[in-house]
Design an enzyme around this catalytic site. Sequence first.
Site, PDB file in Angstrom:
ATOM      1  N   ARG A  25      -7.837  -7.414 -10.949  1.00 14.52           N
ATOM      2  CA  ARG A  25      -9.174  -6.838 -10.848  1.00 14.52           C
ATOM      3  C   ARG A  25     -10.263  -7.845 -11.175  1.00 14.52           C
ATOM      4  NH1 ARG A  25      -9.308  -1.005 -13.967  1.00 14.52           N
ATOM      5  NH2 ARG A  25      -8.152   0.202 -12.412  1.00 14.52           N
ATOM      6  N   GLU A  46      -0.778  -3.573  -5.404  1.00 15.59           N
ATOM      7  CA  GLU A  46      -0.532  -2.200  -4.957  1.00 15.59           C
ATOM      8  C   GLU A  46       0.898  -2.025  -4.454  1.00 15.59           C
ATOM      9  OE1 GLU A  46      -2.250   0.354  -5.471  1.00 15.59           O
ATOM     10  OE2 GLU A  46      -4.114  -0.559  -6.128  1.00 15.59           O
ATOM     11  N   THR A  52       6.275   1.933  -9.817  1.00 13.05           N
ATOM     12  CA  THR A  52       6.445   1.008 -10.939  1.00 13.05           C
ATOM     13  C   THR A  52       5.224   1.105 -11.838  1.00 13.05           C
ATOM     14  OG1 THR A  52       7.599  -0.496  -9.427  1.00 13.05           O
ATOM     15  CG2 THR A  52       6.987  -1.389 -11.554  1.00 13.05           C
ATOM     16  N   LEU A  89      12.198  -5.013  -9.678  1.00 13.00           N
ATOM     17  CA  LEU A  89      11.085  -4.134  -9.298  1.00 13.00           C
ATOM     18  C   LEU A  89      11.561  -2.918  -8.506  1.00 13.00           C
ATOM     19  CD1 LEU A  89       8.224  -6.617  -8.346  1.00 13.00           C
ATOM     20  CD2 LEU A  89       8.135  -4.848 -10.106  1.00 13.00           C
ATOM     21  N   TYR A 129      -1.799   4.865   1.889  1.00 13.70           N
ATOM     22  CA  TYR A 129      -2.332   4.650   0.545  1.00 13.70           C
ATOM     23  C   TYR A 129      -2.725   3.192   0.324  1.00 13.70           C
ATOM     24  CZ  TYR A 129      -2.633   3.527  -4.303  1.00 13.70           C
ATOM     25  OH  TYR A 129      -3.087   3.011  -5.487  1.00 13.70           O
ATOM     26  N   ASP A 147      -3.313   8.362  -5.124  1.00 10.95           N
ATOM     27  CA  ASP A 147      -1.950   8.142  -5.619  1.00 10.95           C
ATOM     28  C   ASP A 147      -1.578   9.302  -6.524  1.00 10.95           C
ATOM     29  OD1 ASP A 147      -3.400   7.706  -7.930  1.00 10.95           O
ATOM     30  OD2 ASP A 147      -2.596   5.696  -8.318  1.00 10.95           O
ATOM     31  N   CYS A 206      -7.993  15.602 -23.359  1.00  8.46           N
ATOM     32  CA  CYS A 206      -9.176  16.278 -22.819  1.00  8.46           C
ATOM     33  C   CYS A 206     -10.430  16.016 -23.652  1.00  8.46           C
ATOM     34  CB  CYS A 206      -8.920  17.778 -22.717  1.00  8.46           C
ATOM     35  SG  CYS A 206      -7.567  18.193 -21.570  1.00  8.46           S
TER      36      CYS A 206
END
Length: 350
Positions: A25, A46, A52, A89, A129, A147, A206
Amino acid sequence: MTDVAAIRSALLSWYDREARVLPWRTGPAAGAMGLRSDPYRVWLSEVMLQQTTVPHATPYFLAFTQRWPTVEALAAEQDGELMAAWAGLGYYARARNLLACARAVAHQHGGEFPNTEEGLLALPGVGAYTAAAVAAIAFDQAANVVDGNVERVMARLFAVETPLPDAKPELKRLAAGLVTDDRPGDWAQALMDLGATICKPKAPLCDRCPVEPFCAAGARGAPETFPRRTKKADRPRRHGVAYIVSRRGETALVRRPDKGLLGGMLGLPTSDWRDRPWSDDEAARAAPILAPWRDLGAVEHVFTHFSLTLRVMVAEADVAGDFVWTPHEGLSALPSVFLKAARAGLERLV
Protein backbone atom coordinates in the site's frame (compact mmCIF):
# COMPACT_ATOMS: atom_id res chain seq x y z
CA MET A 1 -33.13 5.25 3.21
CA THR A 2 -29.40 4.60 3.52
CA ASP A 3 -27.38 7.73 4.26
CA VAL A 4 -24.57 6.92 1.83
CA ALA A 5 -22.75 10.21 2.36
CA ALA A 6 -22.71 9.82 6.15
CA ILE A 7 -21.54 6.20 6.02
CA ARG A 8 -18.77 7.04 3.57
CA SER A 9 -17.63 10.08 5.56
CA ALA A 10 -17.49 8.11 8.82
CA LEU A 11 -15.60 5.16 7.34
CA LEU A 12 -13.11 7.20 5.31
CA SER A 13 -12.34 9.44 8.30
CA TRP A 14 -11.65 6.31 10.33
CA TYR A 15 -9.47 4.90 7.56
CA ASP A 16 -7.43 8.10 7.42
CA ARG A 17 -6.58 7.56 11.10
CA GLU A 18 -6.45 3.76 11.38
CA ALA A 19 -5.37 2.36 7.99
CA ARG A 20 -3.22 -0.73 8.28
CA VAL A 21 0.37 -0.31 7.15
CA LEU A 22 0.88 -2.99 4.50
CA PRO A 23 3.89 -3.40 2.20
CA TRP A 24 1.79 -3.23 -0.97
CA ARG A 25 0.00 0.00 0.00
CA THR A 26 0.87 3.65 -0.36
CA GLY A 27 -1.61 4.61 2.42
CA PRO A 28 -4.22 7.38 2.61
CA ALA A 29 -1.71 10.19 3.14
CA ALA A 30 0.11 9.34 -0.08
CA GLY A 31 -3.22 8.95 -1.85
CA ALA A 32 -4.18 12.47 -0.83
CA MET A 33 -1.10 13.68 -2.71
CA GLY A 34 -2.13 11.76 -5.82
CA LEU A 35 0.28 8.85 -5.35
CA ARG A 36 -1.13 5.45 -6.27
CA SER A 37 -0.02 1.96 -5.34
CA ASP A 38 2.08 0.04 -7.86
CA PRO A 39 -0.32 -2.13 -9.94
CA TYR A 40 2.17 -5.01 -9.92
CA ARG A 41 2.36 -5.02 -6.12
CA VAL A 42 -1.40 -4.67 -5.74
CA TRP A 43 -2.05 -7.52 -8.16
CA LEU A 44 0.58 -9.77 -6.54
CA SER A 45 -0.77 -9.12 -3.05
CA GLU A 46 -4.37 -9.76 -4.07
CA VAL A 47 -3.48 -13.09 -5.68
CA MET A 48 -1.55 -14.13 -2.58
CA LEU A 49 -4.32 -13.04 -0.22
CA GLN A 50 -6.96 -15.23 -1.83
CA GLN A 51 -7.67 -17.84 0.87
CA THR A 52 -4.63 -16.61 2.84
CA THR A 53 -4.27 -14.22 5.78
CA VAL A 54 -2.23 -11.01 5.73
CA PRO A 55 0.29 -12.27 8.34
CA HIS A 56 0.88 -15.47 6.36
CA ALA A 57 1.09 -13.78 2.95
CA THR A 58 3.31 -10.84 3.94
CA PRO A 59 6.67 -12.71 4.16
CA TYR A 60 5.97 -14.29 0.78
CA PHE A 61 5.14 -10.91 -0.72
CA LEU A 62 8.36 -9.40 0.59
CA ALA A 63 10.41 -12.33 -0.70
CA PHE A 64 8.75 -12.22 -4.12
CA THR A 65 9.18 -8.47 -4.59
CA GLN A 66 12.81 -8.65 -3.54
CA ARG A 67 13.50 -11.51 -5.95
CA TRP A 68 11.19 -10.26 -8.73
CA PRO A 69 10.78 -6.49 -8.29
CA THR A 70 8.88 -6.02 -11.56
CA VAL A 71 6.30 -7.93 -13.54
CA GLU A 72 8.89 -8.39 -16.30
CA ALA A 73 11.27 -10.07 -13.87
CA LEU A 74 8.53 -12.43 -12.70
CA ALA A 75 7.51 -13.19 -16.27
CA ALA A 76 11.06 -14.27 -17.11
CA GLU A 77 11.25 -16.82 -14.29
CA GLN A 78 11.11 -20.57 -14.90
CA ASP A 79 7.92 -22.34 -13.88
CA GLY A 80 9.64 -24.64 -11.38
CA GLU A 81 11.37 -21.79 -9.56
CA LEU A 82 8.13 -19.89 -9.15
CA MET A 83 6.25 -22.97 -7.95
CA ALA A 84 8.94 -23.69 -5.37
CA ALA A 85 8.79 -20.11 -4.08
CA TRP A 86 4.99 -20.37 -3.85
CA ALA A 87 5.12 -23.52 -1.66
CA GLY A 88 3.17 -22.95 1.54
CA LEU A 89 0.66 -20.49 0.08
CA GLY A 90 -1.64 -23.26 -1.14
CA TYR A 91 -4.09 -23.25 -4.09
CA TYR A 92 -1.24 -23.87 -6.49
CA ALA A 93 -3.29 -23.12 -9.59
CA ARG A 94 -2.88 -19.49 -8.52
CA ALA A 95 0.88 -19.78 -9.00
CA ARG A 96 0.43 -21.06 -12.55
CA ASN A 97 -2.05 -18.28 -13.26
CA LEU A 98 0.36 -15.77 -11.73
CA LEU A 99 3.04 -16.67 -14.27
CA ALA A 100 0.58 -16.70 -17.16
CA CYS A 101 -0.70 -13.25 -16.22
CA ALA A 102 2.80 -11.83 -15.68
CA ARG A 103 3.87 -13.07 -19.11
CA ALA A 104 0.78 -11.60 -20.76
CA VAL A 105 1.42 -8.21 -19.15
CA ALA A 106 5.13 -8.31 -20.04
CA HIS A 107 4.77 -9.55 -23.62
CA GLN A 108 1.40 -8.18 -24.73
CA HIS A 109 1.11 -4.95 -22.72
CA GLY A 110 4.70 -3.73 -22.58
CA GLY A 111 4.97 -4.45 -18.85
CA GLU A 112 2.03 -2.14 -18.02
CA PHE A 113 -1.14 -3.46 -16.40
CA PRO A 114 -4.40 -2.36 -18.08
CA ASN A 115 -5.99 0.46 -16.10
CA THR A 116 -9.65 -0.63 -16.38
CA GLU A 117 -11.64 -3.52 -14.97
CA GLU A 118 -12.44 -4.72 -18.47
CA GLY A 119 -8.79 -4.72 -19.50
CA LEU A 120 -7.71 -6.46 -16.32
CA LEU A 121 -10.41 -9.11 -16.69
CA ALA A 122 -8.98 -10.00 -20.10
CA LEU A 123 -5.70 -11.08 -18.49
CA PRO A 124 -5.27 -14.84 -17.83
CA GLY A 125 -6.16 -15.91 -14.31
CA VAL A 126 -7.65 -12.54 -13.31
CA GLY A 127 -11.19 -12.85 -11.98
CA ALA A 128 -13.83 -10.26 -11.14
CA TYR A 129 -12.61 -9.58 -7.61
CA THR A 130 -8.93 -9.17 -8.51
CA ALA A 131 -9.77 -6.96 -11.50
CA ALA A 132 -11.94 -4.72 -9.32
CA ALA A 133 -9.30 -4.53 -6.57
CA VAL A 134 -6.47 -3.57 -8.92
CA ALA A 135 -8.68 -1.08 -10.80
CA ALA A 136 -9.74 0.62 -7.57
CA ILE A 137 -6.53 0.53 -5.53
CA ALA A 138 -3.93 1.02 -8.26
CA PHE A 139 -5.90 3.17 -10.73
CA ASP A 140 -8.53 4.82 -8.50
CA GLN A 141 -11.38 3.54 -10.64
CA ALA A 142 -14.87 3.40 -9.13
CA ALA A 143 -14.88 -0.41 -8.96
CA ASN A 144 -16.97 -2.47 -6.57
CA VAL A 145 -14.44 -4.55 -4.61
CA VAL A 146 -16.20 -7.32 -2.65
CA ASP A 147 -14.28 -9.98 -0.72
CA GLY A 148 -15.31 -12.00 2.32
CA ASN A 149 -14.63 -9.10 4.68
CA VAL A 150 -16.81 -6.76 2.62
CA GLU A 151 -19.59 -9.34 2.40
CA ARG A 152 -19.61 -9.59 6.19
CA VAL A 153 -19.74 -5.81 6.62
CA MET A 154 -22.62 -5.50 4.15
CA ALA A 155 -24.54 -8.38 5.73
CA ARG A 156 -24.36 -6.66 9.12
CA LEU A 157 -24.79 -3.09 7.95
CA PHE A 158 -28.03 -3.99 6.18
CA ALA A 159 -29.05 -7.03 8.32
CA VAL A 160 -29.34 -9.28 5.27
CA GLU A 161 -31.37 -12.36 6.16
CA THR A 162 -30.56 -14.38 3.06
CA PRO A 163 -27.87 -16.93 3.99
CA LEU A 164 -24.55 -17.28 2.21
CA PRO A 165 -23.75 -18.27 -0.43
CA ASP A 166 -27.16 -17.33 -1.87
CA ALA A 167 -26.77 -13.80 -0.47
CA LYS A 168 -23.68 -13.00 -2.55
CA PRO A 169 -25.49 -11.13 -5.39
CA GLU A 170 -27.50 -9.08 -2.87
CA LEU A 171 -24.39 -8.23 -0.84
CA LYS A 172 -22.55 -7.18 -4.00
CA ARG A 173 -25.46 -4.97 -5.02
CA LEU A 174 -25.55 -3.32 -1.58
CA ALA A 175 -21.80 -2.72 -1.69
CA ALA A 176 -22.11 -1.16 -5.15
CA GLY A 177 -24.58 1.35 -3.75
CA LEU A 178 -21.82 2.77 -1.52
CA VAL A 179 -19.19 3.17 -4.28
CA THR A 180 -18.67 6.63 -5.76
CA ASP A 181 -16.01 8.40 -7.79
CA ASP A 182 -14.62 9.96 -4.61
CA ARG A 183 -11.56 8.05 -3.32
CA PRO A 184 -12.64 4.63 -4.64
CA GLY A 185 -9.26 3.04 -3.86
CA ASP A 186 -9.30 4.25 -0.28
CA TRP A 187 -12.95 3.22 0.05
CA ALA A 188 -12.20 -0.34 -1.04
CA GLN A 189 -9.30 -0.63 1.40
CA ALA A 190 -11.28 1.01 4.21
CA LEU A 191 -13.99 -1.65 3.88
CA MET A 192 -11.36 -4.39 3.86
CA ASP A 193 -9.69 -2.95 6.96
CA LEU A 194 -13.02 -2.58 8.76
CA GLY A 195 -13.86 -6.23 8.16
CA ALA A 196 -10.39 -7.45 9.09
CA THR A 197 -9.87 -5.43 12.28
CA ILE A 198 -13.27 -4.34 13.65
CA CYS A 199 -16.17 -6.21 12.03
CA LYS A 200 -14.62 -9.58 12.85
CA PRO A 201 -16.45 -12.85 12.17
CA LYS A 202 -17.10 -14.05 15.72
CA ALA A 203 -16.44 -11.09 18.00
CA PRO A 204 -17.10 -7.77 16.26
CA LEU A 205 -15.73 -4.72 18.10
CA CYS A 206 -18.89 -2.68 17.71
CA ASP A 207 -17.87 -0.09 20.31
CA ARG A 208 -14.94 0.85 18.03
CA CYS A 209 -16.81 0.70 14.73
CA PRO A 210 -17.08 4.00 12.80
CA VAL A 211 -20.32 2.94 11.09
CA GLU A 212 -21.98 1.45 14.19
CA PRO A 213 -24.70 4.18 14.19
CA PHE A 214 -25.81 2.96 10.76
CA CYS A 215 -25.59 -0.80 11.40
CA ALA A 216 -28.94 -2.63 11.22
CA ALA A 217 -27.54 -5.85 12.69
CA GLY A 218 -26.02 -3.90 15.58
CA ALA A 219 -29.38 -2.28 16.25
CA ARG A 220 -30.88 -5.75 16.62
CA GLY A 221 -28.28 -6.60 19.26
CA ALA A 222 -26.78 -9.67 17.58
CA PRO A 223 -24.38 -8.59 14.83
CA GLU A 224 -22.25 -11.72 15.25
CA THR A 225 -25.13 -13.80 13.88
CA PHE A 226 -24.68 -12.15 10.47
CA PRO A 227 -24.05 -13.14 7.78
CA ARG A 228 -26.51 -15.98 7.93
CA ARG A 229 -25.10 -19.24 6.57
CA THR A 230 -26.49 -22.38 5.02
CA LYS A 231 -25.24 -25.47 6.85
CA LYS A 232 -22.25 -26.90 5.05
CA ALA A 233 -22.27 -30.45 3.80
CA ASP A 234 -19.83 -32.80 5.49
CA ARG A 235 -16.38 -32.65 3.90
CA PRO A 236 -15.67 -35.97 2.10
CA ARG A 237 -12.61 -38.01 3.06
CA ARG A 238 -10.07 -39.48 0.68
CA HIS A 239 -7.25 -41.94 1.24
CA GLY A 240 -3.79 -42.19 -0.31
CA VAL A 241 -0.26 -43.42 0.22
CA ALA A 242 2.89 -41.28 0.19
CA TYR A 243 6.22 -42.97 -0.54
CA ILE A 244 9.51 -41.75 0.91
CA VAL A 245 12.50 -43.14 -0.98
CA SER A 246 15.64 -42.19 0.93
CA ARG A 247 19.35 -42.51 0.15
CA ARG A 248 22.35 -40.96 1.89
CA GLY A 249 20.50 -37.93 3.24
CA GLU A 250 18.37 -37.36 0.14
CA THR A 251 14.70 -37.98 -0.66
CA ALA A 252 13.21 -38.80 -4.07
CA LEU A 253 10.67 -36.26 -5.30
CA VAL A 254 8.57 -36.18 -8.46
CA ARG A 255 7.10 -33.33 -10.49
CA ARG A 256 3.31 -33.53 -10.40
CA PRO A 257 1.32 -33.11 -13.65
CA ASP A 258 0.54 -29.51 -14.55
CA LYS A 259 -3.20 -30.13 -14.38
CA GLY A 260 -4.98 -30.97 -11.16
CA LEU A 261 -4.41 -30.44 -7.47
CA LEU A 262 -0.88 -29.23 -6.62
CA GLY A 263 -0.19 -29.22 -10.36
CA GLY A 264 3.38 -28.56 -11.41
CA MET A 265 4.72 -28.84 -7.88
CA LEU A 266 7.48 -31.09 -6.61
CA GLY A 267 6.13 -33.64 -4.17
CA LEU A 268 6.51 -37.12 -2.79
CA PRO A 269 5.47 -39.98 -5.05
CA THR A 270 1.93 -41.01 -4.12
CA SER A 271 -0.81 -43.40 -5.01
CA ASP A 272 -4.11 -42.06 -6.30
CA TRP A 273 -6.32 -40.39 -3.69
CA ARG A 274 -9.60 -42.25 -3.50
CA ASP A 275 -12.67 -42.76 -1.31
CA ARG A 276 -11.57 -46.01 0.37
CA PRO A 277 -8.37 -46.93 2.28
CA TRP A 278 -5.49 -48.74 0.58
CA SER A 279 -4.73 -52.29 1.67
CA ASP A 280 -1.12 -53.35 2.23
CA ASP A 281 -1.03 -55.24 -1.07
CA GLU A 282 -2.54 -52.33 -2.99
CA ALA A 283 -0.12 -49.87 -1.41
CA ALA A 284 2.84 -52.08 -2.37
CA ARG A 285 1.63 -52.42 -5.97
CA ALA A 286 1.17 -48.63 -6.29
CA ALA A 287 4.71 -47.91 -5.03
CA PRO A 288 7.11 -46.16 -7.44
CA ILE A 289 9.81 -48.84 -7.05
CA LEU A 290 10.18 -52.39 -5.79
CA ALA A 291 11.67 -52.10 -2.30
CA PRO A 292 11.22 -53.38 1.27
CA TRP A 293 8.63 -50.76 2.28
CA ARG A 294 7.91 -49.94 5.91
CA ASP A 295 4.54 -48.55 6.91
CA LEU A 296 5.01 -45.65 9.35
CA GLY A 297 1.39 -44.80 9.99
CA ALA A 298 -0.59 -41.91 8.52
CA VAL A 299 -0.88 -38.14 8.53
CA GLU A 300 -4.05 -36.10 8.17
CA HIS A 301 -4.46 -33.06 5.92
CA VAL A 302 -7.47 -30.88 5.14
CA PHE A 303 -8.00 -29.34 1.71
CA THR A 304 -10.83 -26.95 0.88
CA HIS A 305 -13.15 -29.60 -0.49
CA PHE A 306 -11.99 -32.82 1.18
CA SER A 307 -9.95 -34.30 4.00
CA LEU A 308 -7.06 -36.63 3.25
CA THR A 309 -5.67 -39.56 5.22
CA LEU A 310 -2.21 -40.21 3.79
CA ARG A 311 -0.34 -43.38 4.77
CA VAL A 312 3.42 -42.88 4.87
CA MET A 313 5.66 -45.66 3.60
CA VAL A 314 9.45 -45.50 3.67
CA ALA A 315 12.22 -47.40 1.91
CA GLU A 316 15.96 -46.86 1.72
CA ALA A 317 17.14 -47.50 -1.82
CA ASP A 318 19.75 -46.10 -4.19
CA VAL A 319 17.84 -46.43 -7.45
CA ALA A 320 17.57 -44.82 -10.83
CA GLY A 321 14.31 -43.41 -11.99
CA ASP A 322 12.57 -40.20 -12.93
CA PHE A 323 13.21 -38.66 -9.52
CA VAL A 324 14.44 -35.29 -8.31
CA TRP A 325 16.81 -36.20 -5.47
CA THR A 326 16.59 -33.52 -2.81
CA PRO A 327 18.56 -33.16 0.45
CA HIS A 328 16.40 -33.71 3.50
CA GLU A 329 17.02 -30.14 4.63
CA GLY A 330 15.63 -28.88 1.30
CA LEU A 331 12.22 -30.44 1.82
CA SER A 332 10.87 -27.36 3.60
CA ALA A 333 9.83 -25.95 0.20
CA LEU A 334 7.36 -28.81 -0.33
CA PRO A 335 3.60 -28.16 -0.27
CA SER A 336 2.37 -28.58 3.28
CA VAL A 337 0.70 -31.97 2.76
CA PHE A 338 3.96 -33.48 1.50
CA LEU A 339 6.08 -31.67 4.07
CA LYS A 340 3.88 -33.11 6.80
CA ALA A 341 4.30 -36.64 5.43
CA ALA A 342 8.05 -36.23 4.85
CA ARG A 343 8.67 -35.00 8.37
CA ALA A 344 6.65 -37.80 9.87
CA GLY A 345 8.43 -40.42 7.80
CA LEU A 346 11.99 -39.14 8.16
CA GLU A 347 11.66 -38.64 11.91
CA ARG A 348 10.89 -42.33 12.27
CA LEU A 349 13.51 -43.36 9.75
CA VAL A 350 16.36 -41.80 11.75
